[in-house]
Structure formats: structure tokens, C-alpha cells
Design a protein around this motif. Structure first.
Motif, PDB file in Angstrom:
ATOM      1  N   TYR A  28       0.918  -1.277  -0.026  1.00  0.00           N
ATOM      2  CA  TYR A  28       0.017  -0.006  -0.017  1.00  0.00           C
ATOM      3  C   TYR A  28       0.765   1.134  -0.112  1.00  0.00           C
ATOM      4  CZ  TYR A  28      -3.958  -2.965   1.452  1.00  0.00           C
ATOM      5  OH  TYR A  28      -4.868  -3.888   1.579  1.00  0.00           O
ATOM      6  N   ALA A  30      -0.809   2.575   6.527  1.00  0.00           N
ATOM      7  CA  ALA A  30      -1.387   1.520   5.818  1.00  0.00           C
ATOM      8  C   ALA A  30      -2.261   0.972   6.730  1.00  0.00           C
ATOM      9  CB  ALA A  30      -0.379   0.366   5.591  1.00  0.00           C
ATOM     10  N   ASN A  76      -9.793   0.060   1.291  1.00  0.00           N
ATOM     11  CA  ASN A  76      -9.163  -1.145   0.368  1.00  0.00           C
ATOM     12  C   ASN A  76     -10.015  -1.891  -0.169  1.00  0.00           C
ATOM     13  OD1 ASN A  76      -9.598  -2.224   2.649  1.00  0.00           O
ATOM     14  ND2 ASN A  76      -7.496  -3.381   3.112  1.00  0.00           N
ATOM     15  N   ILE A  85      -8.728  -3.076  -3.471  1.00  0.00           N
ATOM     16  CA  ILE A  85      -7.491  -3.789  -3.580  1.00  0.00           C
ATOM     17  C   ILE A  85      -7.731  -5.277  -3.731  1.00  0.00           C
ATOM     18  CG2 ILE A  85      -5.182  -4.070  -2.820  1.00  0.00           C
ATOM     19  CD1 ILE A  85      -5.321  -1.113  -1.639  1.00  0.00           C
TER      20      ILE A  85
END
Length: 391
Positions: free
Chosen positions: A301, A312, A321, A329
């Protein structure tokens, strides 16, 4: 000559457990047929093929690709461990970009042995063996080097920023939530945070925080703008920028497992891509990154510029995320849930991102996705970062 490189066809086989069946050339051919079908072209239009794999011999690419037909084209074998598929993609992209060919195929495949870390390096030193010198936190022989490096990097990050072990475990929970929507993923069963935190392998990481081997294949068809026009292909996804890095002076210096697991490689490749594309990390809608462990994902990240160094943990806890956050992600589930067929992973990431940018990723679709980032790495070592976009 620098021409735009379009992705006009992608295909993938479902990833399966090692030993569950399937011959590598059958998997490679199936992925290739799916990619050609997706592109709407015949194999005879392909002018070259690039085949990524790890467990095979020097002609495994020929054996797999020629299942599609015997046309006499160049077939280039690529073995770059975990980055084999993305390296094949890198070479295929260069062929189009520099006018060597108008249409090429990249395919990655693997039929993995059940215990890859114990079978690969029997007659020579592992390329990551130099990391074993350790420092104050010396690695031990009973546990694979890379397994220990991931855990050591997690401890280093925790000491540096005060992160909690639960934050790393949250990555595995998120991975399974995404994979539950992906029919290609090997591990689709939901996980609770409590379950993930059980069965510690190497402090602070547990068994479910490491990716596992898998077998499977993926393929992609690339072409020039002229080829796309001739074949009636409109507004394809294209490669906005791509970069490869290999080990840097600090990669093997004592004292930092974070550097050893490829942080600097990802950082350098990503910055190169952002500069070439003229697009910053804040514009990325969806990302597939190489989550060999939950620690890998946390660190990436920051290496990829998706958040500032030390932030992060906040990104994870804020849900930035996953769906509903700033970006998604690993919507596929990533390596943690897809499994990791070494040669196929890099091209499988490409396929997922192309589906996302086309808006055809079904119930795992990231809304309004237009910019996608891909990261694939082999420790010890090569890293490929690719940016895709759809106008």
C-alpha cells in the motif's frame, strides 16, 4: 517507434489445488483459447507468443502454446519465478510498442507441486538464500526463508509504526470476502478475524496469512491500434505504462526485511509508471497486487503510493482497500485466496483488471473503474508494475 498497446482478449482457467489434476499444456491451451475467443480473432493472426512458467523445462512454452495450432511463430519461454507471467506480458508489450508485431499472445501456466518451497531448490542455492544472514534476527533453517522474511518484515513494520497484528489479519479476512464473489478463486470460504489469528507460523503471521500454491493458467492477447481498427475492436483497454525493476543496492543490505521482500523494487517501478502515464496513485480505482502474505499487502500500500508511509493501518481500518472505500485492492481475492500458480499469476492479475475496466466483472465489479494498477514480484528478484486504462 512507441505505439499504444491494447489488451483485446483475456482468458483464465479456474485455479485448482496442486495435485487436483490438469496437465500444464492443457491448461495453457484452454486459457489461450479463451483469450482468443474473447478477442474475436483466430490463432493464425497471432505473430508471436510469450510463455511464463516456473515448473517446467526449456520447451514447456512450445508444448503449451502449440496446442493452439502449428503456425511456426516465435514462442519465447520466460521463467522468472513469481514474476514469470508479468515478465511474459512485459516482453509481449514491447513487441507491439516497438513495431515488432501487430498481435501477440502472452500466456502463463503452472501445475504446482504440493510443497513448492521444498522441491524447487534441491541442486542449487535459492536466489533468496543471501537473505538468510539476518542480523540480530537470524533466520532458521526449519522454516522457508521467504516465510520468515514476510514475518520479519511484519515485525519490523510493527516496531516502526506501532501497528497491531490484528491489522495484518484483517487483510486475510478482506481477501476471502472478495474471493467469495470470484468463481476462479481456489479459496472462497469466509474467514473470521479470530480464525485467521489461530495457528501462528512465524510471529506475528499465521497459516492463513500466507498464500498457497495452486495450478492454473491465464492468457492475454495484445495488439496495435491499427490491428484493433482492422478487426472492428473499439475502445479497448490499453496499457498506459509499464515498468520492470530488479534488485537495487539496498535489497540485500543487513537489517531490513522490508527492503528484502521487495519494497524498494515496487516503489521504484510504481514511480516510473506514474511518471510515464502522467497519472498519480490517487487516480487508481482498482489494484491487483502481489500479496504473498498479509504483510506484503500492507507494505505494498505504501510502496505503490496508495497511502503515505506509516498510514497503511489507517487505510485498512477505514476500509479504503475494499468496496465503498477510495479504491478496491485485489477484488479477485489476490494470491491469498486465488492461490499462487507462479507462472500464471501475473497474467491472471491482468485478466481481472481488464474485466474490471470493461465493466464485466459481474458481482465483484468496482463501480466506474477506469484506471487500474497491477503489481507482480519475484523476491530475489524482479518486479513488474503495469497501469491500464479505458477511455
Amino acid at each position: 517507434m512507441n505505439r499504444r498497446v491494447n489488451v483485446i482478449g483475456v482468458g483464465m482457467t479456474p485455479f485448482i489445488a496442486p495435485g487436483a489434476g490438469g496437465r500444464y499444456y492443457d491448461l495453457a491451451a484452454e486459457a489461450g483459447r479463451l483469450a482468443l475467443q474473447d478477442a474475436g480473432i483466430e490463432y493464425r493472426r497471432v505473430e508471436a507468443a510469450y510463455a511464463g512458467f516456473v515448473y517446467g523445462d526449456s520447451l514447456s512454452g512450445q508444448r503449451g502454446v502449440t496446442e493452439l495450432g502449428l503456425t511456426g511463430i516465435p514462442i519465447i519461454n520466460v521463467s522468472n519465478h513469481g514474476a514469470s507471467g508479468s515478465t511474459a506480458l512485459y516482453l509481449a508489450r514491447q513487441a507491439i510498442e516497438h513495431g515488432i508485431a501487430e498481435c501477440v499472445l502472452a500466456v502463463g501456466f503452472e501445475v504446482s507441486p504440493p510443497e513448492w518451497s521444498r522441491h524447487r531448490w534441491q541442486d542449487c542455492e535459492s536466489p533468496v538464500a543471501r537473505h538468510a544472514h539476518g542480523g540480530a534476527d537470524t533466520l532458521v533453517t526449519e522454516v522457508p526463508i521467504v516465510t520468515q522474511l514476510f514475518a520479519r518484515a511484519a515485525r519490523e513494520y510493527m516496531q516502526r509504526y506501532g501497528a497491531r497484528k490484528e491489522t495484518f489479519a484483517m487483510i486475510a479476512v478482506k481477501s476471502r470476502e472478495h474471493a467469495a464473489l470470484n468463481p476462479y478463486a481456489l479459496h472462497r470460504q469466509p474467514l473470521s478475524l479470530e480464525t485467521v489469528l489461530e495457528d501462528e507460523v512465524c510471529t506475528p503471521l499465521t497459516r492463513l496469512q500466507y498464500c498457497l500454491p495452486a495450478s492454473g493458467a491465464a492468457a492475454v492477447v495484445l495488439c496495435s491500434d491499427e490491428f484493433a481498427r482492422k478487426h472492428g475492436i473499439n475502445d479497448p483497454v490499453y496499457i498506459a505504462a509499464q515498468a520492470m525493476t530488479t534488485d537495487l543496492p539496498g535489497s540485500f543490505s543487513e537489517g531490513s526485511a522490508i527492503r528484502a521482500m521487495g519494497y524498494e523494487l515496487g516503489f521504484a517501478a510504481a514511480r516510473d509508471v506514474y511518471e510515464r502515464a502522467g497519472i498519480g496513485p490517487e487516480e487508481v480505482d482498482v489494484c491487483e497486487l502481489h500479496d504473498g502474505s498479509t504483510a506484503s499487502e500492507i507494505l505494498l500500500y505504501e510502496a505503490l503510493g496508495l497511502c503515505r508511509e506509516g498510514d497503511a493501518e489507517k487505510l485498512v481500518e477505514d476500509g479504503d482497500n475494499t468496496y465503498g472505500g477510495n479504491r478496491v485492492i485485489n477484488p479477485s481475492g489476490g494470491l491469498l485466496s486465488m492461490g499462487h500458480p507462479l507462472g500464471a499469476t501475473g497474467i491472471a492479475q491482468c485478466a481481472e483488471l481488464v474485466w474490471q475496466l470493461r465493466g464485466t466483472a459481474a458481482n465483484r465489479q468496482v463501480p466506474y473503474a477506469r484506471i487500474a494498477l497491477q503489481h507482480n514480484i519475484s523476491i530475489g528478484g524482479a518486479c513488474v508494475v503495469t497501469m491500464y486504462r479505458c477511455d
